[in-house]
Design a protein around this motif. Structure first.
Motif, PDB file in Angstrom:
ATOM      1  N   MET A 159       0.844  -1.198   0.000  1.00 24.58           N
ATOM      2  CA  MET A 159       0.000   0.000   0.000  1.00 24.58           C
ATOM      3  C   MET A 159       0.880   1.248   0.000  1.00 24.58           C
ATOM      4  N   ARG A 160       0.483   2.229  -0.787  1.00 20.98           N
ATOM      5  CA  ARG A 160       1.253   3.461  -0.892  1.00 20.98           C
ATOM      6  C   ARG A 160       1.231   4.233   0.430  1.00 20.98           C
ATOM      7  N   LYS A 161       2.416   4.661   0.869  1.00 20.66           N
ATOM      8  CA  LYS A 161       2.511   5.446   2.095  1.00 20.66           C
ATOM      9  C   LYS A 161       2.121   6.886   1.811  1.00 20.66           C
ATOM     10  N   ILE A 162       1.222   7.425   2.628  1.00 19.87           N
ATOM     11  CA  ILE A 162       0.773   8.805   2.448  1.00 19.87           C
ATOM     12  C   ILE A 162       1.394   9.669   3.540  1.00 19.87           C
ATOM     13  N   ILE A 163       2.151  10.656   3.131  1.00 19.82           N
ATOM     14  CA  ILE A 163       2.804  11.555   4.086  1.00 19.82           C
ATOM     15  C   ILE A 163       1.881  12.704   4.465  1.00 19.82           C
ATOM     16  N   ILE A 164       1.271  13.333   3.464  1.00 19.95           N
ATOM     17  CA  ILE A 164       0.427  14.501   3.719  1.00 19.95           C
ATOM     18  C   ILE A 164      -0.947  14.310   3.079  1.00 19.95           C
ATOM     19  N   SER A 165      -1.980  14.605   3.850  1.00 20.87           N
ATOM     20  CA  SER A 165      -3.341  14.695   3.321  1.00 20.87           C
ATOM     21  C   SER A 165      -3.660  16.169   3.105  1.00 20.87           C
ATOM     22  N   VAL A 166      -3.972  16.515   1.869  1.00 16.12           N
ATOM     23  CA  VAL A 166      -4.352  17.888   1.532  1.00 16.12           C
ATOM     24  C   VAL A 166      -5.871  17.941   1.447  1.00 16.12           C
ATOM     25  N   ILE A 167      -6.500  18.721   2.317  1.00 17.11           N
ATOM     26  CA  ILE A 167      -7.958  18.774   2.396  1.00 17.11           C
ATOM     27  C   ILE A 167      -8.449  20.071   1.758  1.00 17.11           C
ATOM     28  N   ILE A 168      -9.325  19.931   0.744  1.00 14.95           N
ATOM     29  CA  ILE A 168      -9.827  21.090  -0.004  1.00 14.95           C
ATOM     30  C   ILE A 168     -11.352  21.122   0.058  1.00 14.95           C
ATOM     31  N   PRO A 169     -11.940  22.015   0.867  1.00 10.82           N
ATOM     32  CA  PRO A 169     -13.396  22.198   0.829  1.00 10.82           C
ATOM     33  C   PRO A 169     -13.771  23.030  -0.391  1.00 10.82           C
ATOM     34  N   ILE A 170     -14.867  22.689  -1.038  1.00 13.15           N
ATOM     35  CA  ILE A 170     -15.205  23.330  -2.312  1.00 13.15           C
ATOM     36  C   ILE A 170     -16.668  23.756  -2.316  1.00 13.15           C
ATOM     37  N   PHE A 171     -16.899  25.002  -2.708  1.00 10.89           N
ATOM     38  CA  PHE A 171     -18.262  25.461  -2.934  1.00 10.89           C
ATOM     39  C   PHE A 171     -18.256  26.472  -4.081  1.00 10.89           C
ATOM     40  N   ASN A 172     -18.878  26.086  -5.185  1.00  6.80           N
ATOM     41  CA  ASN A 172     -19.007  26.963  -6.355  1.00  6.80           C
ATOM     42  C   ASN A 172     -17.674  27.615  -6.750  1.00  6.80           C
ATOM     43  N   SER A 173     -16.677  26.779  -6.985  1.00  4.03           N
ATOM     44  CA  SER A 173     -15.334  27.267  -7.309  1.00  4.03           C
ATOM     45  C   SER A 173     -14.875  26.789  -8.683  1.00  4.03           C
ATOM     46  N   GLU A 174     -15.809  26.692  -9.618  1.00  2.53           N
ATOM     47  CA  GLU A 174     -15.457  26.158 -10.931  1.00  2.53           C
ATOM     48  C   GLU A 174     -14.348  26.961 -11.620  1.00  2.53           C
ATOM     49  N   LYS A 175     -14.242  28.241 -11.296  1.00  2.00           N
ATOM     50  CA  LYS A 175     -13.228  29.082 -11.927  1.00  2.00           C
ATOM     51  C   LYS A 175     -11.830  28.771 -11.409  1.00  2.00           C
ATOM     52  N   ASP A 229     -19.115  20.881  -1.247  1.00  2.00           N
ATOM     53  CA  ASP A 229     -20.099  21.223  -0.228  1.00  2.00           C
ATOM     54  C   ASP A 229     -21.391  21.721  -0.874  1.00  2.00           C
ATOM     55  N   GLY A 230     -21.972  20.877  -1.712  1.00  7.08           N
ATOM     56  CA  GLY A 230     -23.254  21.220  -2.324  1.00  7.08           C
ATOM     57  C   GLY A 230     -23.173  22.305  -3.376  1.00  7.08           C
ATOM     58  N   SER A 231     -22.116  22.305  -4.167  1.00  7.61           N
ATOM     59  CA  SER A 231     -21.974  23.315  -5.218  1.00  7.61           C
ATOM     60  C   SER A 231     -23.109  23.228  -6.227  1.00  7.61           C
ATOM     61  N   THR A 232     -23.476  24.389  -6.768  1.00  5.63           N
ATOM     62  CA  THR A 232     -24.506  24.427  -7.801  1.00  5.63           C
ATOM     63  C   THR A 232     -23.908  24.704  -9.179  1.00  5.63           C
ATOM     64  N   ASP A 233     -22.578  24.792  -9.242  1.00  2.00           N
ATOM     65  CA  ASP A 233     -21.905  24.965 -10.536  1.00  2.00           C
ATOM     66  C   ASP A 233     -21.223  23.656 -10.916  1.00  2.00           C
ATOM     67  N   SER A 234     -20.212  23.701 -11.744  1.00  2.00           N
ATOM     68  CA  SER A 234     -19.569  22.477 -12.242  1.00  2.00           C
ATOM     69  C   SER A 234     -18.348  22.045 -11.422  1.00  2.00           C
ATOM     70  N   SER A 235     -18.203  22.568 -10.214  1.00  2.00           N
ATOM     71  CA  SER A 235     -17.034  22.238  -9.388  1.00  2.00           C
ATOM     72  C   SER A 235     -16.859  20.739  -9.186  1.00  2.00           C
ATOM     73  N   TYR A 236     -17.954  20.064  -8.825  1.00  2.00           N
ATOM     74  CA  TYR A 236     -17.881  18.618  -8.565  1.00  2.00           C
ATOM     75  C   TYR A 236     -17.473  17.855  -9.820  1.00  2.00           C
ATOM     76  N   ALA A 237     -18.046  18.206 -10.948  1.00  2.00           N
ATOM     77  CA  ALA A 237     -17.717  17.526 -12.206  1.00  2.00           C
ATOM     78  C   ALA A 237     -16.249  17.732 -12.569  1.00  2.00           C
ATOM     79  N   ILE A 238     -15.724  18.931 -12.322  1.00  2.00           N
ATOM     80  CA  ILE A 238     -14.310  19.212 -12.599  1.00  2.00           C
ATOM     81  C   ILE A 238     -13.417  18.331 -11.733  1.00  2.00           C
ATOM     82  N   CYS A 239     -13.773  18.206 -10.469  1.00  4.39           N
ATOM     83  CA  CYS A 239     -12.986  17.373  -9.558  1.00  4.39           C
ATOM     84  C   CYS A 239     -13.007  15.903  -9.986  1.00  4.39           C
ATOM     85  N   LYS A 240     -14.149  15.425 -10.431  1.00  5.27           N
ATOM     86  CA  LYS A 240     -14.240  14.040 -10.894  1.00  5.27           C
ATOM     87  C   LYS A 240     -13.347  13.805 -12.106  1.00  5.27           C
TER      88      LYS A 240
END
Length: 338
Positions: free
Chosen positions: A1-17, A41-52
């Protein structure tokens, strides 16, 4: 299993730009043993799709989705899922500079401290303005900063007011169940940091290392000054839990009362005008006299812009205060070091 040193946590809300640029700032880091946890966090723009789409290109990206609950709930969800030895946070419209993560890892790993705070730039459409350090760089204990951690008299607020540009030990966060308070809507980062620092033995403040960049493209979102005032009172109520730990809390809360009045006055200047604005500011300042100001403000550490406004505040020159906030500061903000 790959060792993870740092977890980068990014909360997102309507940040498609911005979200792709934010993630790319982590992609381009030289440290590769990481996971990037994106919580929509419940975005209404394309943020989630971009992340996927980004996740299809890099297996280190984990995408989650929740109904809109706020940034604190999104960060907490990320914390619960984090597998890295260390945690850092990134807002979806900001970014880290090149080689930040390896610097952060080396600093915390080689020194044995429990967290490291770094300084940041303000990004005005590519023009980077460095933030003025509020402490000398060095190693500290909570006791060293305890007497100024809620308010250091510079009209800025909580001493360590951001969770971004900081590297934390996941073990400490999870051992003591340290979370962002989901009921508090402003200064939640600073309160998280106080909760965390109370559980540490030592930490580092690296005021000369500018690793994080805050994009400056939007104004304060609060148009209801009464609601904002209520938010500040909620913070003061939360701070009661620190009464047995912070020895001079009453004094710091008095300093904080000036900071709150100052910050509300600035927000009001940007949202209101005319007689109503004058009446509101006069009401915010009415309980302070010159002696109180000098006892609870640290004029020597306040930057030039705030020092000018502090002078107008102390001498109750409301019209000049409004003039500087409305007319002068917008012309200088991309050039002033804050």
């Amino acid at each position: 299993m790959r060792k993870i040193i740092i977890s980068v946590i990014i909360p997102i809300f309507n940040s498609e730009k911005w979200i792709k640029l934010a993630v790319e700032s982590i992609w381009n880091q030289s440290l590769e043993d990481i996971e990037i946890i994106c919580i929509d966090d419940g975005s209404t723009d394309s943020s989630y799709a971009i992340c996927k789409l980004l996740a299809q290109k890099d297996s280190r990206i984990i995408v989650m989705q929740q109904a809109n609950k706020g940034v604190s709930a999104a960060r907490n969800k990320g914390i619960n899922s984090a597998k890295g030895k260390y945690i850092i946070f990134l807002d979806s419209d900001d970014y880290y500079v090149k080689n930040s993560l390896i610097t952060m890892f080396d600093d915390i790993n080689n020194t044995g401290v429990d967290c490291v705070f770094y300084n940041h730039f303000y990004d005005y459409n590519g023009r980077l303005i460095p933030r003025k350090p509020r402490l000398d760089s060095g190693e500290y204990t909570f006791k060293d900063v305890m007497t100024s951690i809620l308010d250091d008299g510079t009209l800025t607020g909580i001493l360590f007011g951001s969770s971004c540009g900081v590297i934390y030990k996941t073990e400490i966060i999870k051992k003591y169940n340290i979370k962002f308070n989901e009921n508090i809507k402003i200064n939640e980062d600073g309160l998280f940091n106080i909760d965390y620092l109370i559980k540490t033995k030592k930490f580092i403040y690296s005021g000369d290392s500018f690793l994080y960049c805050y994009r400056q493209y939007k104004s304060n979102g609060y148009s209801d000054i009464k609601l904002l005032y209520q938010r500040y009172n909620e913070i003061n109520n939360y701070c009661n839990k620190f009464a047995g730990v912070i020895t001079n809390m009453d004094q710091q809360l008095l300093s904080r009362s000036i900071t709150v009045a100052f910050q509300l006055s600035v927000v009001a200047c940007n949202k209101m005008a005319g007689k109503k604005l004058n009446i509101l500011i006069n009401d915010l300042w009415r309980n302070f006299d010159l002696t109180f100001y000098f006892k609870h403000m640290n004029f020597y550490k306040i930057n030039l812009y705030k020092r000018v406004l502090a002078f107008f505040m102390c001498t109750k020159q409301i019209k000049l205060f409004i003039l500087v906030v409305k007319k002068v500061y917008p012309l200088l903000k991309s050039r002033l070091r804050r």
